[in-house]
Design a protein around this motif. Structure first.
Motif, PDB file in Angstrom:
ATOM      1  N   LEU A 132      44.523 126.169   9.136  1.00  0.00           N
ATOM      2  CA  LEU A 132      43.178 125.419   9.010  1.00  0.00           C
ATOM      3  C   LEU A 132      42.326 125.613  10.122  1.00  0.00           C
ATOM      4  O   LEU A 132      42.853 125.626  11.279  1.00  0.00           O
ATOM      5  CB  LEU A 132      43.792 124.223   8.817  1.00  0.00           C
ATOM      6  N   PRO A 133      41.000 125.153  10.087  1.00  0.00           N
ATOM      7  CA  PRO A 133      40.133 125.140  11.162  1.00  0.00           C
ATOM      8  C   PRO A 133      40.202 123.976  11.978  1.00  0.00           C
ATOM      9  O   PRO A 133      40.900 123.025  11.452  1.00  0.00           O
ATOM     10  CB  PRO A 133      38.613 125.145  10.395  1.00  0.00           C
ATOM     11  N   ALA A 134      39.897 123.985  13.244  1.00  0.00           N
ATOM     12  CA  ALA A 134      40.229 122.767  14.105  1.00  0.00           C
ATOM     13  C   ALA A 134      39.326 121.700  13.358  1.00  0.00           C
ATOM     14  O   ALA A 134      38.279 121.952  12.746  1.00  0.00           O
ATOM     15  CB  ALA A 134      39.710 123.002  15.533  1.00  0.00           C
ATOM     16  N   GLY A 135      39.785 120.325  13.682  1.00  0.00           N
ATOM     17  CA  GLY A 135      38.758 119.390  13.165  1.00  0.00           C
ATOM     18  C   GLY A 135      39.688 118.662  11.911  1.00  0.00           C
ATOM     19  O   GLY A 135      40.769 118.761  11.812  1.00  0.00           O
ATOM     20  N   GLY A 136      38.952 117.427  11.179  1.00  0.00           N
ATOM     21  CA  GLY A 136      39.589 116.711  10.464  1.00  0.00           C
ATOM     22  C   GLY A 136      40.078 117.464   9.194  1.00  0.00           C
ATOM     23  O   GLY A 136      39.410 118.236   8.892  1.00  0.00           O
ATOM     24  N   VAL A 137      41.023 116.885   8.427  1.00  0.00           N
ATOM     25  CA  VAL A 137      41.678 117.206   7.387  1.00  0.00           C
ATOM     26  C   VAL A 137      41.652 116.402   6.259  1.00  0.00           C
ATOM     27  O   VAL A 137      42.359 115.136   6.595  1.00  0.00           O
ATOM     28  CB  VAL A 137      42.977 118.026   7.607  1.00  0.00           C
ATOM     29  N   LEU A 138      41.327 116.434   5.149  1.00  0.00           N
ATOM     30  CA  LEU A 138      41.316 115.503   4.025  1.00  0.00           C
ATOM     31  C   LEU A 138      42.817 115.956   3.204  1.00  0.00           C
ATOM     32  O   LEU A 138      42.529 117.160   2.871  1.00  0.00           O
ATOM     33  CB  LEU A 138      40.359 115.470   3.170  1.00  0.00           C
ATOM     34  N   VAL A 139      43.576 115.305   3.164  1.00  0.00           N
ATOM     35  CA  VAL A 139      44.780 115.771   2.201  1.00  0.00           C
ATOM     36  C   VAL A 139      44.791 115.041   1.172  1.00  0.00           C
ATOM     37  O   VAL A 139      44.783 113.670   1.201  1.00  0.00           O
ATOM     38  CB  VAL A 139      46.318 115.486   2.855  1.00  0.00           C
ATOM     39  N   VAL A 140      44.727 115.533  -0.108  1.00  0.00           N
ATOM     40  CA  VAL A 140      44.449 115.109  -1.384  1.00  0.00           C
ATOM     41  C   VAL A 140      45.706 114.780  -2.163  1.00  0.00           C
ATOM     42  O   VAL A 140      46.348 115.998  -2.696  1.00  0.00           O
ATOM     43  CB  VAL A 140      43.431 115.523  -2.441  1.00  0.00           C
ATOM     44  N   GLY A 141      46.502 113.647  -2.509  1.00  0.00           N
ATOM     45  CA  GLY A 141      47.929 113.679  -2.944  1.00  0.00           C
ATOM     46  C   GLY A 141      48.903 113.039  -1.987  1.00  0.00           C
ATOM     47  O   GLY A 141      49.021 113.695  -1.037  1.00  0.00           O
ATOM     48  N   ALA A 142      49.783 112.005  -2.335  1.00  0.00           N
ATOM     49  CA  ALA A 142      50.533 111.627  -1.373  1.00  0.00           C
ATOM     50  C   ALA A 142      51.834 111.476  -2.233  1.00  0.00           C
ATOM     51  O   ALA A 142      52.712 110.459  -2.081  1.00  0.00           O
ATOM     52  CB  ALA A 142      50.336 110.158  -1.131  1.00  0.00           C
ATOM     53  N   SER A 143      52.417 112.918  -3.059  1.00  0.00           N
ATOM     54  CA  SER A 143      53.713 112.807  -3.310  1.00  0.00           C
ATOM     55  C   SER A 143      54.643 113.570  -2.471  1.00  0.00           C
ATOM     56  O   SER A 143      54.012 113.844  -1.236  1.00  0.00           O
ATOM     57  CB  SER A 143      53.755 113.439  -4.640  1.00  0.00           C
ATOM     58  N   ALA A 144      55.721 114.246  -2.698  1.00  0.00           N
ATOM     59  CA  ALA A 144      56.429 114.966  -1.772  1.00  0.00           C
ATOM     60  C   ALA A 144      55.581 115.952  -0.853  1.00  0.00           C
ATOM     61  O   ALA A 144      55.608 115.841   0.413  1.00  0.00           O
ATOM     62  CB  ALA A 144      57.540 115.634  -2.276  1.00  0.00           C
ATOM     63  N   SER A 145      54.823 116.850  -1.371  1.00  0.00           N
ATOM     64  CA  SER A 145      54.041 117.876  -0.689  1.00  0.00           C
ATOM     65  C   SER A 145      53.184 117.331   0.239  1.00  0.00           C
ATOM     66  O   SER A 145      53.052 117.526   1.345  1.00  0.00           O
ATOM     67  CB  SER A 145      53.514 119.076  -1.732  1.00  0.00           C
ATOM     68  N   GLY A 146      52.193 116.270  -0.191  1.00  0.00           N
ATOM     69  CA  GLY A 146      51.228 115.530   0.411  1.00  0.00           C
ATOM     70  C   GLY A 146      51.475 114.718   1.598  1.00  0.00           C
ATOM     71  O   GLY A 146      50.961 115.116   2.732  1.00  0.00           O
ATOM     72  N   PRO A 206      54.836 112.059 -10.783  1.00  0.00           N
ATOM     73  CA  PRO A 206      54.647 112.558  -9.333  1.00  0.00           C
ATOM     74  C   PRO A 206      56.098 112.894  -8.877  1.00  0.00           C
ATOM     75  O   PRO A 206      57.037 112.006  -8.703  1.00  0.00           O
ATOM     76  CB  PRO A 206      53.724 112.101  -8.621  1.00  0.00           C
ATOM     77  N   SER A 207      56.313 113.778  -7.835  1.00  0.00           N
ATOM     78  CA  SER A 207      57.669 113.872  -6.936  1.00  0.00           C
ATOM     79  C   SER A 207      57.681 112.646  -6.066  1.00  0.00           C
ATOM     80  O   SER A 207      56.804 112.147  -5.758  1.00  0.00           O
ATOM     81  CB  SER A 207      57.668 115.268  -6.238  1.00  0.00           C
ATOM     82  N   PRO A 208      59.024 112.325  -5.460  1.00  0.00           N
ATOM     83  CA  PRO A 208      59.023 111.182  -4.826  1.00  0.00           C
ATOM     84  C   PRO A 208      58.662 111.584  -3.098  1.00  0.00           C
ATOM     85  O   PRO A 208      58.812 112.606  -2.751  1.00  0.00           O
ATOM     86  CB  PRO A 208      60.464 110.833  -4.685  1.00  0.00           C
ATOM     87  N   GLN A 209      58.118 110.458  -2.762  1.00  0.00           N
ATOM     88  CA  GLN A 209      57.866 110.623  -1.274  1.00  0.00           C
ATOM     89  C   GLN A 209      59.266 110.822  -0.271  1.00  0.00           C
ATOM     90  O   GLN A 209      59.898 109.668   0.012  1.00  0.00           O
ATOM     91  CB  GLN A 209      56.903 109.213  -0.600  1.00  0.00           C
ATOM     92  N   LEU A 210      59.469 111.986  -0.128  1.00  0.00           N
ATOM     93  CA  LEU A 210      60.828 112.217   0.424  1.00  0.00           C
ATOM     94  C   LEU A 210      60.665 113.457   1.370  1.00  0.00           C
ATOM     95  O   LEU A 210      60.049 114.282   0.838  1.00  0.00           O
ATOM     96  CB  LEU A 210      61.885 112.531  -0.466  1.00  0.00           C
ATOM     97  N   VAL A 211      61.382 113.509   2.379  1.00  0.00           N
ATOM     98  CA  VAL A 211      61.482 114.708   3.275  1.00  0.00           C
ATOM     99  C   VAL A 211      63.021 115.077   3.890  1.00  0.00           C
ATOM    100  O   VAL A 211      63.623 113.879   4.064  1.00  0.00           O
ATOM    101  CB  VAL A 211      60.321 114.462   4.581  1.00  0.00           C
ATOM    102  N   GLY A 212      63.185 116.196   4.067  1.00  0.00           N
ATOM    103  CA  GLY A 212      64.713 116.445   4.341  1.00  0.00           C
ATOM    104  C   GLY A 212      64.532 116.900   5.863  1.00  0.00           C
ATOM    105  O   GLY A 212      64.066 118.006   6.266  1.00  0.00           O
ATOM    106  N   THR A 213      64.940 115.952   6.766  1.00  0.00           N
ATOM    107  CA  THR A 213      64.938 116.241   8.155  1.00  0.00           C
ATOM    108  C   THR A 213      66.274 115.946   8.751  1.00  0.00           C
ATOM    109  O   THR A 213      67.172 114.880   8.292  1.00  0.00           O
ATOM    110  CB  THR A 213      63.741 115.224   9.010  1.00  0.00           C
ATOM    111  N   PRO A 214      66.657 116.638   9.893  1.00  0.00           N
ATOM    112  CA  PRO A 214      67.986 116.185  10.536  1.00  0.00           C
ATOM    113  C   PRO A 214      68.120 114.451  10.937  1.00  0.00           C
ATOM    114  O   PRO A 214      69.041 114.158  10.908  1.00  0.00           O
ATOM    115  CB  PRO A 214      67.979 117.381  11.946  1.00  0.00           C
ATOM    116  N   GLU A 215      66.817 114.088  11.119  1.00  0.00           N
ATOM    117  CA  GLU A 215      66.750 112.631  11.541  1.00  0.00           C
ATOM    118  C   GLU A 215      67.132 111.577  10.272  1.00  0.00           C
ATOM    119  O   GLU A 215      67.093 110.508  10.532  1.00  0.00           O
ATOM    120  CB  GLU A 215      65.668 112.257  12.309  1.00  0.00           C
ATOM    121  N   ARG A 216      66.705 112.352   9.150  1.00  0.00           N
ATOM    122  CA  ARG A 216      66.814 111.451   7.835  1.00  0.00           C
ATOM    123  C   ARG A 216      65.927 110.467   7.689  1.00  0.00           C
ATOM    124  O   ARG A 216      66.178 109.215   7.625  1.00  0.00           O
ATOM    125  CB  ARG A 216      68.140 110.724   7.610  1.00  0.00           C
TER     126      ARG A 216
END
Ligand SMILES: Cc1cc2nc3c(=O)[nH]c(=O)nc-3n(C[C@H](O)[C@H](O)[C@H](O)COP(=O)(O)OP(=O)(O)OC[C@H]3O[C@@H](n4cnc5c(N)ncnc54)[C@H](O)[C@@H]3O)c2cc1C
Length: 389
Positions: A132-146, A206-216
């Motif tokens: 992505l270019p430097a600068g602000g980013v708009l992320v649209v969507g707040a499910s698992a990917s977002g 939509p998919s659930p707001q979840l992420v798999g990290t070692p820190e859970r």
């Protein structure tokens, strides 16, 4: 035979971002007759691990896979189907559509009104923040990917605005166990398609707001806001270069919190009735999602504040190669539990809530495949019409 346009595990090799880990723990990453056998059942696989899992399964099952073979058309014939591929035609009595639920990114039509200076990326094209270019980013969507992409891009030092519509909030752990352990143990994930009141809606969730990290860690909107991500409402329109956001953020939050609490109640009820040794008398609940005091309702996309937009607005299947009239006006396959309507001998697998709530997850293939193979074998044996059972 199994036809694959690329390589085994193609979507995992070519359509995922670099840092992605499964949001399902390793012990759930099983395929029919092929349980997880590693040393870290509670960990979360990287993309390379998933490629190794699926490739290992292809080898162990000796599935007759023909790679680098793209299906360009499927037509009805007198006794079944004619399948055209870039390596010749195949005739068969039955076809299983296993081409995935997310071949293309679903991007709202308002994308056309985005000013040209802004770079657009979908969750299927996104690989890492350096793209992505430097600068602000708009992320649209707040499910698992977002939520995952917003967090990673923010960590790269770019200011992030996250546009939030309907979403499913889940804590990573509940009462000391992974929330997906509860989904599995309580039977929620096994709920069958013909027991669900509003199946159409369940299939669009939509998919659930979840992420798999070692820190859970739980990656909910409170955590993202605490990290410094700005949260705004659903992207409703882009007019004269301005992105306009819905003002219903507090309602969206309250609804997602309420649904999460209902699900946790369901887990507790199950524990009380079916897991006698489990202590669930004390209430365990999570902080409500705090809405911003005054969320922005519009953002000038020509001001230079936002340099790129990441569309994390979902995925959809691509059936353009299917020359049998089995797809509705929205592009969804018409089927009953994977038995395609009005096309005897045609089946599907891997679609949302195909036969159970877990149908689109890797471990969901096992039960669905067993049921569908039963349908298919019966169809071949009887030569008659099949129906979902
Ligand atoms: C970003 C993301 C994260 C996910 N995370 C998880 C997770 O944490 N845990 C989990 O269980 N699931 C997760 N999933 C869901 C996951 O994709 C599925 O569980 C699994 O990959 C589905 O497998 P599939 O074979 O049904 O579909 P796909 O993996 O999509 O495979 C379909 C295959 O069909 C091929 N194909 C398509 N069209 C044609 C054609 N015309 N001719 C020939 N071949 C064709 C494709 O090349 C592809 O290899 C995630 C999905 C996405 C998009």
């Amino acid at each position: 035979m199994v036809l694959e346009r690329g390589e085994v595990a193609n979507s995992w090799r070519h359509e995922r971002w670099d840092s992605l880990r499964l949001l399902t723990p390793n012990w759930l990453s099983r395929l029919p007759g092929y349980p997880y056998a590693g040393a870290d059942p509670d960990g979360f696989m990287t993309v390379a691990d998933v490629v190794a899992l699926i490739s290992g399964y292809a080898a162990a099952s000796a599935a007759p896979v023909r790679t680098q073979t793209t299906v360009t058309s499927v037509r009805r014939s007198e006794d079944g189907f004619r399948v055209a591929t870039d390596a010749g035609e195949i005739r068969c009595r039955t076809v299983v559509l296993a081409t995935g639920a997310g071949n293309v990114a679903h991007v709202p039509r308002l994308r056309q009104a985005v000013p040209e200076a802004i770079q657009s990326v979908t969750a299927l094209d996104y690989r890492n923040p350096q793209q992505l270019p430097a600068g602000g980013v708009l992320v649209v969507g707040a499910s698992a990917s977002g939520v995952q992409l917003a967090e990673e891009i923010h960590r790269s030092g770019r200011p992030v605005v996250l546009s939030v519509g309907e979403h499913v909030r889940l804590p990573r752990t509940y009462r000391g166990r992974d929330v997906l352990w509860w989904m599995e143990a309580s039977g929620v994930w096994n709920q069958r398609f013909d027991e669900i009141d509003d199946l159409e809606r369940a299939r669009r969730l939509p998919s659930p707001q979840l992420v798999g990290t070692p820190e859970r860690t739980s990656l909910d909107l409170n955590a993202l806001r605490a990290a410094g991500i700005e949260v705004v409402g659903r992207l409703a329109a882009i007019r004269d270069g301005r992105a306009l956001f819905s003002g219903g953020l507090a309602n969206q939050f309250a609804l997602a919190d309420l649904k999460m609490e209902r699900l946790l109640d369901t887990f507790d009820e199950w524990a009380r009735s079916s897991a006698p040794g489990m202590e669930v008398s004390a209430t365990e609940r999570f902080e409500p999602t705090r809405p911003p005091v005054a969320a922005r309702l519009s953002l000038d996309l020509r001001s230079g504040e936002i340099r790129s937009i990441v569309w994390a607005t979902g995925f959809r299947p691509d059936y353009r190669w299917l020359d049998v009239p089995v797809v509705d006006h929205r592009g969804a396959l018409r089927h009953d539990g994977g038995v395609v309507r009005d096309a005897p001998g045609m089946y599907a697998i891997g679609l949302p809530v195909l036969r159970r709530r877990k149908s689109t997850f890797i471990h969901g293939a096992e039960d669905d495949a067993r049921d569908l193979v039963g349908e298919l074998a019966r169809y071949l044996a009887e030569g008659g019409r099949s129906s979902a059972r």
